[in-house]
Design a protein around this motif. Structure first.
Motif, mmCIF file in Angstrom:
data_model
loop_
_atom_site.group_PDB
_atom_site.id
_atom_site.type_symbol
_atom_site.label_atom_id
_atom_site.label_comp_id
_atom_site.label_asym_id
_atom_site.label_seq_id
_atom_site.Cartn_x
_atom_site.Cartn_y
_atom_site.Cartn_z
ATOM 1 N N ASN A 129 -69.789 -45.081 -36.765
ATOM 2 C CA ASN A 129 -69.803 -44.912 -35.266
ATOM 3 C C ASN A 129 -71.112 -44.550 -34.918
ATOM 4 O O ASN A 129 -71.386 -44.152 -33.611
ATOM 5 C CB ASN A 129 -68.791 -43.632 -34.745
ATOM 6 N N LYS A 130 -72.068 -44.550 -36.012
ATOM 7 C CA LYS A 130 -73.350 -44.237 -35.606
ATOM 8 C C LYS A 130 -74.036 -45.236 -34.783
ATOM 9 O O LYS A 130 -73.878 -46.229 -34.981
ATOM 10 C CB LYS A 130 -74.098 -44.062 -36.865
ATOM 11 N N GLU A 131 -74.979 -44.673 -33.763
ATOM 12 C CA GLU A 131 -75.805 -45.670 -32.829
ATOM 13 C C GLU A 131 -76.663 -46.452 -33.909
ATOM 14 O O GLU A 131 -77.208 -45.683 -34.647
ATOM 15 C CB GLU A 131 -76.599 -44.896 -31.696
ATOM 16 N N GLU A 132 -76.665 -47.750 -33.683
ATOM 17 C CA GLU A 132 -77.617 -48.427 -34.460
ATOM 18 C C GLU A 132 -79.103 -48.787 -33.892
ATOM 19 O O GLU A 132 -79.190 -49.338 -32.696
ATOM 20 C CB GLU A 132 -76.894 -49.911 -34.690
ATOM 21 N N VAL A 133 -79.756 -47.946 -34.653
ATOM 22 C CA VAL A 133 -81.446 -47.823 -34.200
ATOM 23 C C VAL A 133 -82.186 -48.150 -35.330
ATOM 24 O O VAL A 133 -82.035 -47.705 -36.348
ATOM 25 C CB VAL A 133 -81.590 -46.350 -33.593
ATOM 26 N N THR A 134 -83.435 -48.626 -35.177
ATOM 27 C CA THR A 134 -84.203 -48.734 -36.343
ATOM 28 C C THR A 134 -85.553 -49.158 -35.879
ATOM 29 O O THR A 134 -85.719 -49.650 -34.828
ATOM 30 C CB THR A 134 -83.951 -50.092 -37.078
ATOM 31 N N ASP A 135 -86.605 -48.609 -36.735
ATOM 32 C CA ASP A 135 -88.096 -48.736 -36.182
ATOM 33 C C ASP A 135 -88.656 -50.047 -36.854
ATOM 34 O O ASP A 135 -89.821 -50.408 -36.546
ATOM 35 C CB ASP A 135 -89.115 -47.640 -36.616
ATOM 36 N N SER A 136 -87.791 -50.718 -37.754
ATOM 37 C CA SER A 136 -88.039 -51.848 -38.479
ATOM 38 C C SER A 136 -88.640 -53.047 -37.382
ATOM 39 O O SER A 136 -87.824 -52.921 -36.580
ATOM 40 C CB SER A 136 -87.039 -52.440 -39.490
ATOM 41 N N THR A 137 -89.497 -53.872 -37.583
ATOM 42 C CA THR A 137 -89.876 -54.843 -36.869
ATOM 43 C C THR A 137 -89.569 -56.249 -37.305
ATOM 44 O O THR A 137 -89.502 -57.186 -36.431
ATOM 45 C CB THR A 137 -91.458 -54.963 -36.591
ATOM 46 N N THR A 138 -89.323 -56.604 -38.565
ATOM 47 C CA THR A 138 -88.893 -57.847 -38.780
ATOM 48 C C THR A 138 -87.448 -57.885 -39.027
ATOM 49 O O THR A 138 -86.869 -56.985 -39.476
ATOM 50 C CB THR A 138 -89.630 -58.292 -40.029
ATOM 51 N N PRO A 139 -86.730 -59.093 -38.788
ATOM 52 C CA PRO A 139 -85.423 -59.333 -38.860
ATOM 53 C C PRO A 139 -84.933 -58.814 -40.048
ATOM 54 O O PRO A 139 -83.867 -58.140 -40.247
ATOM 55 C CB PRO A 139 -85.086 -60.754 -38.420
ATOM 56 N N GLU A 140 -85.466 -59.232 -41.262
ATOM 57 C CA GLU A 140 -85.297 -58.912 -42.509
ATOM 58 C C GLU A 140 -85.062 -57.405 -42.784
ATOM 59 O O GLU A 140 -84.072 -56.954 -43.421
ATOM 60 C CB GLU A 140 -86.018 -59.487 -43.594
ATOM 61 N N GLU A 141 -86.171 -56.638 -42.513
ATOM 62 C CA GLU A 141 -85.934 -55.305 -42.756
ATOM 63 C C GLU A 141 -84.925 -54.655 -41.617
ATOM 64 O O GLU A 141 -84.500 -53.555 -42.112
ATOM 65 C CB GLU A 141 -87.420 -54.685 -42.529
ATOM 66 N N MET A 142 -84.873 -55.076 -40.384
ATOM 67 C CA MET A 142 -83.942 -54.424 -39.558
ATOM 68 C C MET A 142 -82.572 -54.629 -39.945
ATOM 69 O O MET A 142 -81.873 -53.634 -39.959
ATOM 70 C CB MET A 142 -84.054 -55.412 -38.188
ATOM 71 N N VAL A 143 -82.198 -55.662 -40.444
ATOM 72 C CA VAL A 143 -80.646 -55.813 -41.061
ATOM 73 C C VAL A 143 -80.476 -54.809 -42.186
ATOM 74 O O VAL A 143 -79.301 -54.332 -42.355
ATOM 75 C CB VAL A 143 -80.256 -57.163 -41.345
ATOM 76 N N LYS A 144 -81.421 -54.861 -43.028
ATOM 77 C CA LYS A 144 -81.354 -53.885 -44.273
ATOM 78 C C LYS A 144 -81.283 -52.471 -43.668
ATOM 79 O O LYS A 144 -80.345 -51.638 -44.244
ATOM 80 C CB LYS A 144 -82.514 -54.152 -45.007
#
Length: 198
Positions: free
Chosen positions: A30-45
């Motif tokens: 239930n955690k809010e999905e937030v990431t500082d990653s900038t590339t799609p590959e790093e974001m999904v990981k």
């Protein structure tokens, strides 16, 4: 004997694991999905790892937790799940007549009772290429009216009614559906884990 937890409420991921014959239970993050990653590959990981880590506290020893996240990218623009008919239409207009990428990130956390064996953290991503045929506005409107776009990255499901608009793909079809099961099996085997024989 390992217990497998799928840290995702996606019905498509559930079906893919079931088709492969993997026994598992579902515990959604239930955690809010937030990431500082900038590339799609790093974001999904990063997002897949967040989901897996969020349910780690509920896991017993000898447990394999699988988190996953899928997104669509076109021309370096990331498309999530549309939250309105207007957003869905905008996404489908952008995709039609062009090639885009579908990325799925997978994170696997292995908690072991044998203290000689360290807990493992395994992370990878898969990308598939998809070409969507040119679409008339009436076709886009008709597809949105089915209601399918609203819980799917990029606003479409390749395994559903949108299949008639797919020109071709390159890569793993199940990755586009939402889970690269073949890569999961291979990566875990390389780590000494046969997920089909736990």
């Amino acid at each position: 004997m390992y217990k497998v937890i799928l840290a995702s409420g996606s019905p498509r991921r559930r079906e893919i694991l079931q088709q492969a014959g993997i026994e598992f239970v579902i515990k959604t993050s239930n955690k809010e999905e937030v990431t500082d990653s900038t590339t799609p590959e790093e974001m999904v990981k990063a997002l897949a790892l967040q989901k897996a880590e969020d349910v780690l506290g509920e896991a017993d020893e000898d447990t394999i937790i699988i988190g996953a996240d899928t997104l669509v990218a076109i021309d370096n623009r990331v498309l999530g799940k549309p939250d309105s008919k207007e957003a869905a239409k905008e996404m489908l207009i952008a995709l039609q007549g062009k090639r885009h990428q579908v990325y799925t990130g997978v994170a696997v956390l292995v908690r072991q009772s044998n203290r000689k064996e360290k807990d493992k953290k395994i992370s990878f991503s898969e990308v598939s290429q998809v070409w969507v045929q040119p679409m008339e506005e009436e076709e886009i409107e008709a597809y949105i009216a089915t209601g399918e776009p609203f819980d799917k990255a990029g606003g479409y499901g390749i395994q559903g009614k949108f299949a008639v608009h797919i020109e071709k793909i390159e890569g793993d079809y199940l990755n586009i559906v939402g889970f690269p099961i073949a890569k999961l099996y291979t990566v875990l085997k390389e780590e000494g884990i046969d997920i089909l024989r736990l």
